[in-house]
Write a protein that holds these residues in place. Structure first.
Motif, PDB file in Angstrom:
ATOM      1  N   LEU A  28     -18.263 -46.602   5.131  1.00  9.22           N
ATOM      2  CA  LEU A  28     -16.999 -47.283   4.907  1.00  9.22           C
ATOM      3  C   LEU A  28     -16.672 -48.252   6.035  1.00  9.22           C
ATOM      4  O   LEU A  28     -16.946 -47.967   7.203  1.00  9.22           O
ATOM      5  N   THR A  29     -16.074 -49.389   5.670  1.00  7.07           N
ATOM      6  CA  THR A  29     -15.591 -50.322   6.681  1.00  7.07           C
ATOM      7  C   THR A  29     -14.486 -49.667   7.508  1.00  7.07           C
ATOM      8  O   THR A  29     -14.469 -49.743   8.735  1.00  7.07           O
ATOM      9  N   ILE A  30     -13.562 -48.998   6.826  1.00  7.05           N
ATOM     10  CA  ILE A  30     -12.482 -48.242   7.471  1.00  7.05           C
ATOM     11  C   ILE A  30     -12.456 -46.848   6.857  1.00  7.05           C
ATOM     12  O   ILE A  30     -12.288 -46.714   5.639  1.00  7.05           O
ATOM     13  N   ASP A  31     -12.668 -45.832   7.665  1.00  2.00           N
ATOM     14  CA  ASP A  31     -12.585 -44.459   7.155  1.00  2.00           C
ATOM     15  C   ASP A  31     -11.131 -44.006   7.282  1.00  2.00           C
ATOM     16  O   ASP A  31     -10.731 -43.385   8.265  1.00  2.00           O
ATOM     17  N   GLN A  32     -10.366 -44.355   6.259  1.00  2.00           N
ATOM     18  CA  GLN A  32      -8.913 -44.146   6.279  1.00  2.00           C
ATOM     19  C   GLN A  32      -8.563 -42.673   6.468  1.00  2.00           C
ATOM     20  O   GLN A  32      -9.188 -41.789   5.885  1.00  2.00           O
TER      21      GLN A  32
ATOM     22  N   VAL B 211     -12.346 -49.646  -2.276  1.00  2.00           N
ATOM     23  CA  VAL B 211     -12.193 -51.101  -2.200  1.00  2.00           C
ATOM     24  C   VAL B 211     -10.867 -51.503  -1.568  1.00  2.00           C
ATOM     25  O   VAL B 211     -10.822 -52.304  -0.626  1.00  2.00           O
ATOM     26  N   ASN B 212      -9.763 -50.955  -2.087  1.00  2.00           N
ATOM     27  CA  ASN B 212      -8.437 -51.399  -1.637  1.00  2.00           C
ATOM     28  C   ASN B 212      -8.037 -50.808  -0.298  1.00  2.00           C
ATOM     29  O   ASN B 212      -7.520 -51.514   0.573  1.00  2.00           O
ATOM     30  N   GLU B 213      -8.261 -49.501  -0.120  1.00  2.00           N
ATOM     31  CA  GLU B 213      -7.757 -48.830   1.078  1.00  2.00           C
ATOM     32  C   GLU B 213      -8.765 -48.796   2.224  1.00  2.00           C
ATOM     33  O   GLU B 213      -8.363 -48.784   3.389  1.00  2.00           O
ATOM     34  N   CYS B 214     -10.060 -48.777   1.887  1.00  2.32           N
ATOM     35  CA  CYS B 214     -11.086 -48.721   2.941  1.00  2.32           C
ATOM     36  C   CYS B 214     -11.844 -50.033   3.092  1.00  2.32           C
ATOM     37  O   CYS B 214     -12.767 -50.138   3.915  1.00  2.32           O
ATOM     38  N   GLN B 215     -11.484 -51.047   2.272  1.00  4.33           N
ATOM     39  CA  GLN B 215     -12.052 -52.394   2.367  1.00  4.33           C
ATOM     40  C   GLN B 215     -13.585 -52.381   2.348  1.00  4.33           C
ATOM     41  O   GLN B 215     -14.234 -53.054   3.139  1.00  4.33           O
TER      42      GLN B 215
ATOM     43  N   VAL C 288     -24.876 -44.173  -6.873  1.00  6.46           N
ATOM     44  CA  VAL C 288     -23.665 -44.802  -6.344  1.00  6.46           C
ATOM     45  C   VAL C 288     -23.906 -45.159  -4.883  1.00  6.46           C
ATOM     46  O   VAL C 288     -24.358 -44.329  -4.095  1.00  6.46           O
ATOM     47  N   TYR C 289     -23.622 -46.406  -4.538  1.00  8.54           N
ATOM     48  CA  TYR C 289     -23.723 -46.876  -3.160  1.00  8.54           C
ATOM     49  C   TYR C 289     -22.344 -47.329  -2.700  1.00  8.54           C
ATOM     50  O   TYR C 289     -21.668 -48.087  -3.410  1.00  8.54           O
ATOM     51  N   ILE C 290     -21.953 -46.876  -1.541  1.00  8.52           N
ATOM     52  CA  ILE C 290     -20.698 -47.308  -0.922  1.00  8.52           C
ATOM     53  C   ILE C 290     -21.074 -47.893   0.430  1.00  8.52           C
ATOM     54  O   ILE C 290     -21.608 -47.187   1.295  1.00  8.52           O
ATOM     55  N   THR C 291     -20.840 -49.186   0.595  1.00 12.11           N
ATOM     56  CA  THR C 291     -21.247 -49.851   1.825  1.00 12.11           C
ATOM     57  C   THR C 291     -20.065 -50.595   2.446  1.00 12.11           C
ATOM     58  O   THR C 291     -19.073 -50.878   1.774  1.00 12.11           O
ATOM     59  N   LYS C 292     -20.221 -50.922   3.697  1.00 17.13           N
ATOM     60  CA  LYS C 292     -19.246 -51.794   4.337  1.00 17.13           C
ATOM     61  C   LYS C 292     -19.243 -53.131   3.616  1.00 17.13           C
ATOM     62  O   LYS C 292     -20.262 -53.552   3.057  1.00 17.13           O
TER      63      LYS C 292
ATOM     64  N   ALA D  90     -22.047 -56.395  12.689  1.00 18.76           N
ATOM     65  CA  ALA D  90     -22.074 -55.962  14.087  1.00 18.76           C
ATOM     66  C   ALA D  90     -22.165 -54.448  14.160  1.00 18.76           C
ATOM     67  O   ALA D  90     -21.685 -53.740  13.273  1.00 18.76           O
ATOM     68  N   SER D  91     -22.797 -53.940  15.195  1.00 23.51           N
ATOM     69  CA  SER D  91     -22.930 -52.494  15.367  1.00 23.51           C
ATOM     70  C   SER D  91     -21.556 -51.863  15.490  1.00 23.51           C
ATOM     71  O   SER D  91     -20.676 -52.386  16.185  1.00 23.51           O
ATOM     72  N   PRO D  92     -21.338 -50.716  14.823  1.00 18.84           N
ATOM     73  CA  PRO D  92     -20.024 -50.069  14.889  1.00 18.84           C
ATOM     74  C   PRO D  92     -19.731 -49.557  16.292  1.00 18.84           C
ATOM     75  O   PRO D  92     -20.629 -49.132  17.023  1.00 18.84           O
ATOM     76  N   THR D  93     -18.457 -49.592  16.653  1.00 17.11           N
ATOM     77  CA  THR D  93     -18.040 -49.119  17.975  1.00 17.11           C
ATOM     78  C   THR D  93     -17.445 -47.729  17.915  1.00 17.11           C
ATOM     79  O   THR D  93     -17.113 -47.139  18.923  1.00 17.11           O
ATOM     80  N   GLY D  94     -17.323 -47.220  16.691  1.00 16.02           N
ATOM     81  CA  GLY D  94     -16.768 -45.870  16.541  1.00 16.02           C
ATOM     82  C   GLY D  94     -16.173 -45.717  15.185  1.00 16.02           C
ATOM     83  O   GLY D  94     -15.993 -46.670  14.451  1.00 16.02           O
ATOM     84  N   GLY D  95     -15.838 -44.485  14.826  1.00 16.34           N
ATOM     85  CA  GLY D  95     -15.242 -44.199  13.533  1.00 16.34           C
ATOM     86  C   GLY D  95     -16.262 -44.345  12.442  1.00 16.34           C
ATOM     87  O   GLY D  95     -17.450 -44.417  12.652  1.00 16.34           O
ATOM     88  N   GLY D  96     -15.767 -44.464  11.224  1.00 18.04           N
ATOM     89  CA  GLY D  96     -16.650 -44.620  10.084  1.00 18.04           C
ATOM     90  C   GLY D  96     -17.327 -43.326   9.757  1.00 18.04           C
ATOM     91  O   GLY D  96     -17.210 -42.324  10.422  1.00 18.04           O
ATOM     92  N   SER D  97     -18.082 -43.407   8.687  1.00 13.66           N
ATOM     93  CA  SER D  97     -18.779 -42.223   8.222  1.00 13.66           C
ATOM     94  C   SER D  97     -19.954 -42.638   7.409  1.00 13.66           C
ATOM     95  O   SER D  97     -19.930 -43.655   6.740  1.00 13.66           O
ATOM     96  N   SER D  98     -21.010 -41.901   7.486  1.00 12.87           N
ATOM     97  CA  SER D  98     -22.149 -42.198   6.639  1.00 12.87           C
ATOM     98  C   SER D  98     -22.714 -40.926   6.066  1.00 12.87           C
ATOM     99  O   SER D  98     -22.674 -39.868   6.679  1.00 12.87           O
ATOM    100  N   SER D  99     -23.219 -41.055   4.878  1.00 15.08           N
ATOM    101  CA  SER D  99     -23.840 -39.930   4.203  1.00 15.08           C
ATOM    102  C   SER D  99     -24.855 -40.467   3.248  1.00 15.08           C
ATOM    103  O   SER D  99     -24.612 -41.430   2.553  1.00 15.08           O
ATOM    104  N   SER D 100     -26.010 -39.898   3.194  1.00 11.37           N
ATOM    105  CA  SER D 100     -26.997 -40.350   2.237  1.00 11.37           C
ATOM    106  C   SER D 100     -27.560 -39.168   1.505  1.00 11.37           C
ATOM    107  O   SER D 100     -27.947 -38.176   2.093  1.00 11.37           O
ATOM    108  N   GLY D 101     -27.584 -39.264   0.180  1.00 10.60           N
ATOM    109  CA  GLY D 101     -28.199 -38.236  -0.614  1.00 10.60           C
ATOM    110  C   GLY D 101     -29.619 -38.633  -0.829  1.00 10.60           C
ATOM    111  O   GLY D 101     -29.900 -39.659  -1.399  1.00 10.60           O
TER     112      GLY D 101
END
Length: 368
Positions: free
Chosen positions: A138-142, A163-167, A178-182, A280-291
């Motif tokens: 996610l771009t923003i892990d709300q 889309v709306n809340e995590c951009q 299903v793919y969820i990307t920044k 750009a490389s993330p500076t913190g936050g976010g989340s990733s998961s891959s099945g």
């Protein structure tokens, strides 16, 4: 694959066909959307009993590629069917809806506690219906300080969150993944195209592509570059491809395209591309998961593995208790829900078994 010998395997219901044994063709479109477009299959001269036996909602799986290297380009169900006779030939045209679309139109009604993060919420919602999440970044892990109520159609709820809340970008591929990307990122599996590696020449290549300035970038932000290559099952929506040719070099993001093929004629993947700049490389936050590689029982299977199913029951979802009896036999892993009660989704590949659902880790007796 070096000789580009076409190969495809088509499964309709309980029947399995090879391109060498049955004349069929296909068009599988894909695009950057949470509503994957329907696919079309045309099959020539099925037997009268087989034609009569095809019904709406029958499962359809299509693997295509080249001798020694084929992969899945469609998992879905029959939503439209037409048989037409011309002289002595019969042509059966099937309209196929990607499987995840139906699941994501299911209704959900769930409330999440205070301080729940979006990534955990998304994984939980998708896990309810056993939908495979191939990537989740996610771009923003709300963070929902007051919690959140999720009510309505699954797709609508997920679109609001992702889309709306995590951009971020919410993508459903024709294979049901299903793919969820920044918002500015893509999916990189290492696709590299050159004329010797399947890239086909385009009329567009005769005209040099001008250097983009900030102004022309803005004016032409919706422009895409059209290219095609010999059919490549690895290419789909949001794939990052590296291209090297006389007039086009660099990394590009696939906006939309289509797999098209048959025993004769076209056997290619067409793409609409945009230049890709890695985020750009993330500076913190976010989340990733891959099945992908491991299931809930510690197995080492991956999507696409052909395995020996030794159980006698398959389930409607990866976490549910509703199951039905089925026969053991050889099947293909089409989805993985890591950590779930029934972590592997299997689809039979021959008539030895009728498994088509989620199964336990202990019910897989190794690769076939």
């Amino acid at each position: 694959m070096a000789l580009w010998i076409r190969e495809a395997i088509l499964v309709i219901g309980h029947n399995k066909y090879s391109l060498a044994g049955l004349d069929f063709s296909f068009e599988i479109p894909f695009e950057d959307s949470d509503e994957p477009p329907v696919a079309t299959l045309s099959v020539t001269n099925l037997s009268p009993n087989t034609r009569a036996g095809i019904k709406r909602n029958d499962p359809v799986v299509l693997n295509a590629g080249y001798e020694g290297d084929i992969g899945c380009i469609l998992i879905g169900k029959v939503v439209g069917l037409k048989h037409k006779q011309s002289n002595t030939d019969w042509t059966s045209t099937l309209t196929v809806q990607p499987c995840a679309d139906e699941i994501l139109n299911s209704l959900v009604n769930k409330t999440y506690a205070e301080n729940t993060v979006a990534s955990a919420m998304i994984r939980d919602l998708l896990n309810i219906f056993g939908v495979e999440v191939a990537k989740c970044e996610l771009t923003i892990d709300q963070v929902y300080a007051r919690g959140r109520v999720c009510q309505g159609k699954m797709k609508q709820v997920l679109t609001e969150i992702i889309v709306n809340e995590c951009q971020s970008r919410f993508i459903i591929r024709p294979t049901g993944q299903v793919y969820i990307t920044k918002s500015d990122d893509g999916i990189n599996t290492g696709v590299y195209l050159t004329p010797s590696l399947g890239l086909l020449r385009s009329d567009e290549e005769k005209v040099s592509i001008p250097l983009e300035t900030d102004q022309t970038d803005k004016e032409r932000k919706d422009d895409t570059i059209s290219r095609s290559c010999l059919l490549n099952y690895r290419i789909s929506t949001a794939e990052v491809v590296k291209i090297q040719s006389a007039d086009l070099n660099g990394r590009f993001l696939v906006v939309k395209g289509k797999h098209k093929g048959g025993r004769t004629g076209d056997w290619k993947t067409t793409m609409e591309l945009k230049p890709f700049t890695p985020p750009a490389s993330p500076t913190g936050g976010g989340s990733s998961s891959s099945g992908g590689s491991n299931g809930g029982g510690g197995g080492s299977y991956v999507i696409g593995d052909i395995v020996n199913f030794i159980g006698s029951r398959h389930y409607v979802s990866s976490t549910g208790d509703t199951g039905y009896n089925c026969k053991p036999g050889t099947a293909k892993i089409t989805r993985i829900a890591a950590g779930a009660k029934h972590p592997y989704h299997l689809i039979h590949i021959d008539s030895s078994t009728n498994v088509y659902g989620w199964v336990n880790d202990s019910d897989i007796g190794g690769r076939a």
